[in-house]
Design a protein around this motif. Structure first.
Motif, PDB file in Angstrom:
ATOM      1  N   GLY A  20      27.592  11.487 -14.314  1.00 39.54           N
ATOM      2  CA  GLY A  20      28.240  10.465 -13.507  1.00 39.54           C
ATOM      3  C   GLY A  20      29.375  10.951 -12.634  1.00 39.54           C
ATOM      4  O   GLY A  20      30.005  10.169 -11.928  1.00 39.54           O
ATOM      5  N   ALA A  21      29.659  12.249 -12.639  1.00 40.35           N
ATOM      6  CA  ALA A  21      30.796  12.779 -11.889  1.00 40.35           C
ATOM      7  C   ALA A  21      30.667  12.549 -10.385  1.00 40.35           C
ATOM      8  O   ALA A  21      31.665  12.440  -9.688  1.00 40.35           O
ATOM      9  N   PHE A  22      29.443  12.462  -9.888  1.00 40.93           N
ATOM     10  CA  PHE A  22      29.239  12.289  -8.452  1.00 40.93           C
ATOM     11  C   PHE A  22      28.707  10.902  -8.099  1.00 40.93           C
ATOM     12  O   PHE A  22      28.213  10.684  -7.003  1.00 40.93           O
ATOM     13  N   ALA A  23      28.838   9.971  -9.014  1.00 46.16           N
ATOM     14  CA  ALA A  23      28.278   8.629  -8.807  1.00 46.16           C
ATOM     15  C   ALA A  23      28.880   7.916  -7.602  1.00 46.16           C
ATOM     16  O   ALA A  23      28.211   7.120  -6.949  1.00 46.16           O
ATOM     17  N   THR A  24      30.122   8.211  -7.272  1.00 42.62           N
ATOM     18  CA  THR A  24      30.775   7.516  -6.154  1.00 42.62           C
ATOM     19  C   THR A  24      30.736   8.311  -4.852  1.00 42.62           C
ATOM     20  O   THR A  24      31.262   7.864  -3.835  1.00 42.62           O
ATOM     21  N   VAL A  25      30.110   9.472  -4.879  1.00 44.31           N
ATOM     22  CA  VAL A  25      30.042  10.322  -3.687  1.00 44.31           C
ATOM     23  C   VAL A  25      28.717  10.070  -2.978  1.00 44.31           C
ATOM     24  O   VAL A  25      27.653  10.117  -3.593  1.00 44.31           O
ATOM     25  N   THR A  26      28.782   9.811  -1.672  1.00 42.05           N
ATOM     26  CA  THR A  26      27.559   9.537  -0.920  1.00 42.05           C
ATOM     27  C   THR A  26      26.819  10.829  -0.590  1.00 42.05           C
ATOM     28  O   THR A  26      27.398  11.922  -0.603  1.00 42.05           O
ATOM     29  N   ALA A  27      25.549  10.684  -0.274  1.00 36.51           N
ATOM     30  CA  ALA A  27      24.745  11.844   0.109  1.00 36.51           C
ATOM     31  C   ALA A  27      25.316  12.541   1.347  1.00 36.51           C
ATOM     32  O   ALA A  27      25.382  13.779   1.371  1.00 36.51           O
ATOM     33  N   PRO A  28      25.751  11.817   2.389  1.00 36.62           N
ATOM     34  CA  PRO A  28      26.360  12.508   3.529  1.00 36.62           C
ATOM     35  C   PRO A  28      27.649  13.260   3.170  1.00 36.62           C
ATOM     36  O   PRO A  28      27.939  14.303   3.745  1.00 36.62           O
ATOM     37  N   GLN A  29      28.416  12.739   2.207  1.00 39.59           N
ATOM     38  CA  GLN A  29      29.624  13.446   1.776  1.00 39.59           C
ATOM     39  C   GLN A  29      29.250  14.758   1.086  1.00 39.59           C
ATOM     40  O   GLN A  29      29.881  15.790   1.323  1.00 39.59           O
ATOM     41  N   LEU A  30      28.230  14.713   0.231  1.00 45.84           N
ATOM     42  CA  LEU A  30      27.773  15.936  -0.441  1.00 45.84           C
ATOM     43  C   LEU A  30      27.216  16.930   0.568  1.00 45.84           C
ATOM     44  O   LEU A  30      27.483  18.129   0.501  1.00 45.84           O
ATOM     45  N   GLY A  31      26.428  16.429   1.507  1.00 44.93           N
ATOM     46  CA  GLY A  31      25.856  17.301   2.530  1.00 44.93           C
ATOM     47  C   GLY A  31      26.934  17.953   3.376  1.00 44.93           C
ATOM     48  O   GLY A  31      26.878  19.148   3.671  1.00 44.93           O
ATOM     49  N   ALA A  32      27.937  17.173   3.765  1.00 45.41           N
ATOM     50  CA  ALA A  32      29.037  17.712   4.563  1.00 45.41           C
ATOM     51  C   ALA A  32      29.788  18.793   3.789  1.00 45.41           C
ATOM     52  O   ALA A  32      30.168  19.817   4.360  1.00 45.41           O
ATOM     53  N   ALA A  33      29.973  18.578   2.497  1.00 47.07           N
ATOM     54  CA  ALA A  33      30.665  19.574   1.667  1.00 47.07           C
ATOM     55  C   ALA A  33      29.883  20.881   1.641  1.00 47.07           C
ATOM     56  O   ALA A  33      30.471  21.970   1.725  1.00 47.07           O
ATOM     57  N   ALA A  34      28.556  20.798   1.548  1.00 45.48           N
ATOM     58  CA  ALA A  34      27.735  22.009   1.526  1.00 45.48           C
ATOM     59  C   ALA A  34      27.772  22.725   2.872  1.00 45.48           C
ATOM     60  O   ALA A  34      27.873  23.953   2.938  1.00 45.48           O
ATOM     61  N   ILE A  35      27.720  21.978   3.956  1.00 47.60           N
ATOM     62  CA  ILE A  35      27.761  22.576   5.299  1.00 47.60           C
ATOM     63  C   ILE A  35      29.097  23.274   5.521  1.00 47.60           C
ATOM     64  O   ILE A  35      29.150  24.423   5.987  1.00 47.60           O
ATOM     65  N   LYS A  36      30.181  22.587   5.169  1.00 49.21           N
ATOM     66  CA  LYS A  36      31.508  23.176   5.324  1.00 49.21           C
ATOM     67  C   LYS A  36      31.644  24.432   4.467  1.00 49.21           C
ATOM     68  O   LYS A  36      32.185  25.445   4.920  1.00 49.21           O
ATOM     69  N   ALA A  37      31.145  24.383   3.241  1.00 50.81           N
ATOM     70  CA  ALA A  37      31.248  25.539   2.348  1.00 50.81           C
ATOM     71  C   ALA A  37      30.500  26.739   2.917  1.00 50.81           C
ATOM     72  O   ALA A  37      31.004  27.865   2.874  1.00 50.81           O
ATOM     73  N   ALA A  38      29.317  26.503   3.458  1.00 53.39           N
ATOM     74  CA  ALA A  38      28.538  27.606   4.014  1.00 53.39           C
ATOM     75  C   ALA A  38      29.269  28.249   5.192  1.00 53.39           C
ATOM     76  O   ALA A  38      29.349  29.476   5.294  1.00 53.39           O
ATOM     77  N   LEU A  39      29.816  27.438   6.078  1.00 53.84           N
ATOM     78  CA  LEU A  39      30.539  27.973   7.239  1.00 53.84           C
ATOM     79  C   LEU A  39      31.816  28.683   6.822  1.00 53.84           C
ATOM     80  O   LEU A  39      32.138  29.763   7.324  1.00 53.84           O
ATOM     81  N   GLU A  40      32.545  28.086   5.881  1.00 54.90           N
ATOM     82  CA  GLU A  40      33.804  28.688   5.434  1.00 54.90           C
ATOM     83  C   GLU A  40      33.564  30.010   4.704  1.00 54.90           C
ATOM     84  O   GLU A  40      34.269  30.990   4.940  1.00 54.90           O
ATOM     85  N   ARG A  41      32.562  30.057   3.835  1.00 53.52           N
ATOM     86  CA  ARG A  41      32.250  31.302   3.113  1.00 53.52           C
ATOM     87  C   ARG A  41      31.865  32.413   4.076  1.00 53.52           C
ATOM     88  O   ARG A  41      32.162  33.577   3.834  1.00 53.52           O
ATOM     89  N   ALA A  42      31.175  32.038   5.143  1.00 51.68           N
ATOM     90  CA  ALA A  42      30.735  33.029   6.124  1.00 51.68           C
ATOM     91  C   ALA A  42      31.818  33.366   7.135  1.00 51.68           C
ATOM     92  O   ALA A  42      31.676  34.290   7.918  1.00 51.68           O
ATOM     93  N   GLY A  43      32.923  32.598   7.122  1.00 56.15           N
ATOM     94  CA  GLY A  43      34.003  32.833   8.071  1.00 56.15           C
ATOM     95  C   GLY A  43      33.630  32.468   9.498  1.00 56.15           C
ATOM     96  O   GLY A  43      34.118  33.066  10.448  1.00 56.15           O
ATOM     97  N   VAL A  44      32.772  31.474   9.640  1.00 49.84           N
ATOM     98  CA  VAL A  44      32.313  31.063  10.964  1.00 49.84           C
ATOM     99  C   VAL A  44      33.158  29.914  11.492  1.00 49.84           C
ATOM    100  O   VAL A  44      33.328  28.898  10.814  1.00 49.84           O
ATOM    101  N   ASP A  45      33.683  30.083  12.678  1.00 52.72           N
ATOM    102  CA  ASP A  45      34.416  29.022  13.354  1.00 52.72           C
ATOM    103  C   ASP A  45      33.380  27.974  13.772  1.00 52.72           C
ATOM    104  O   ASP A  45      32.434  28.296  14.494  1.00 52.72           O
ATOM    105  N   PRO A  46      33.526  26.727  13.325  1.00 53.52           N
ATOM    106  CA  PRO A  46      32.516  25.713  13.645  1.00 53.52           C
ATOM    107  C   PRO A  46      32.339  25.489  15.144  1.00 53.52           C
ATOM    108  O   PRO A  46      31.283  25.067  15.585  1.00 53.52           O
ATOM    109  N   ARG A  47      33.353  25.837  15.912  1.00 49.38           N
ATOM    110  CA  ARG A  47      33.255  25.650  17.368  1.00 49.38           C
ATOM    111  C   ARG A  47      32.329  26.664  18.016  1.00 49.38           C
ATOM    112  O   ARG A  47      31.965  26.521  19.171  1.00 49.38           O
ATOM    113  N   THR A  48      31.922  27.694  17.261  1.00 46.17           N
ATOM    114  CA  THR A  48      31.029  28.712  17.815  1.00 46.17           C
ATOM    115  C   THR A  48      29.565  28.456  17.477  1.00 46.17           C
ATOM    116  O   THR A  48      28.699  29.194  17.922  1.00 46.17           O
ATOM    117  N   VAL A  49      29.288  27.437  16.687  1.00 42.03           N
ATOM    118  CA  VAL A  49      27.907  27.131  16.296  1.00 42.03           C
ATOM    119  C   VAL A  49      27.206  26.466  17.472  1.00 42.03           C
ATOM    120  O   VAL A  49      27.650  25.445  17.988  1.00 42.03           O
TER     121      VAL A  49
END
Length: 90
Positions: A20-49
């Motif tokens: 139940g830890a993620f019961a209040t988190v929406t699918a778009p919120q989870l997706g956004a977290a994964a996208i941000k994590a991938a870009l941040e781990r790779a050190g990619v400036d989102p403005r360059t995508v």
């Protein structure tokens, strides 16, 4: 004209209920977290995508979740990185 394709990062959203830890988190919120994590781990400036290859489920719900996840991630990262919003909306 052939161009090289480079994958610089990947991240997954949590799968399952996690007691139940993620019961209040929406699918778009989870997706956004994964996208941000991938870009941040790779050190990619989102403005360059310039291109994102999405899964494209072809379903009314799946495509909306994917689109809204991308939109949310890039809006949040633009604010966090101190950039300006693009002239044309996401």
């Amino acid at each position: 004209m052939a161009r090289d394709v480079v994958i610089v990062g990947a991240a997954r959203t949590p799968v399952a209920a996690f007691q139940g830890a993620f019961a209040t988190v929406t699918a778009p919120q989870l997706g956004a977290a994964a996208i941000k994590a991938a870009l941040e781990r790779a050190g990619v400036d989102p403005r360059t995508v310039s291109l994102i290859e999405a899964h494209g489920t072809g379903t009314e719900i799946g495509d909306a979740v994917e689109f809204n996840s991308l939109k949310r991630a890039f809006q949040e990262m633009t604010r966090e990185w101190g950039g300006e919003a693009p002239a044309r909306p996401y």
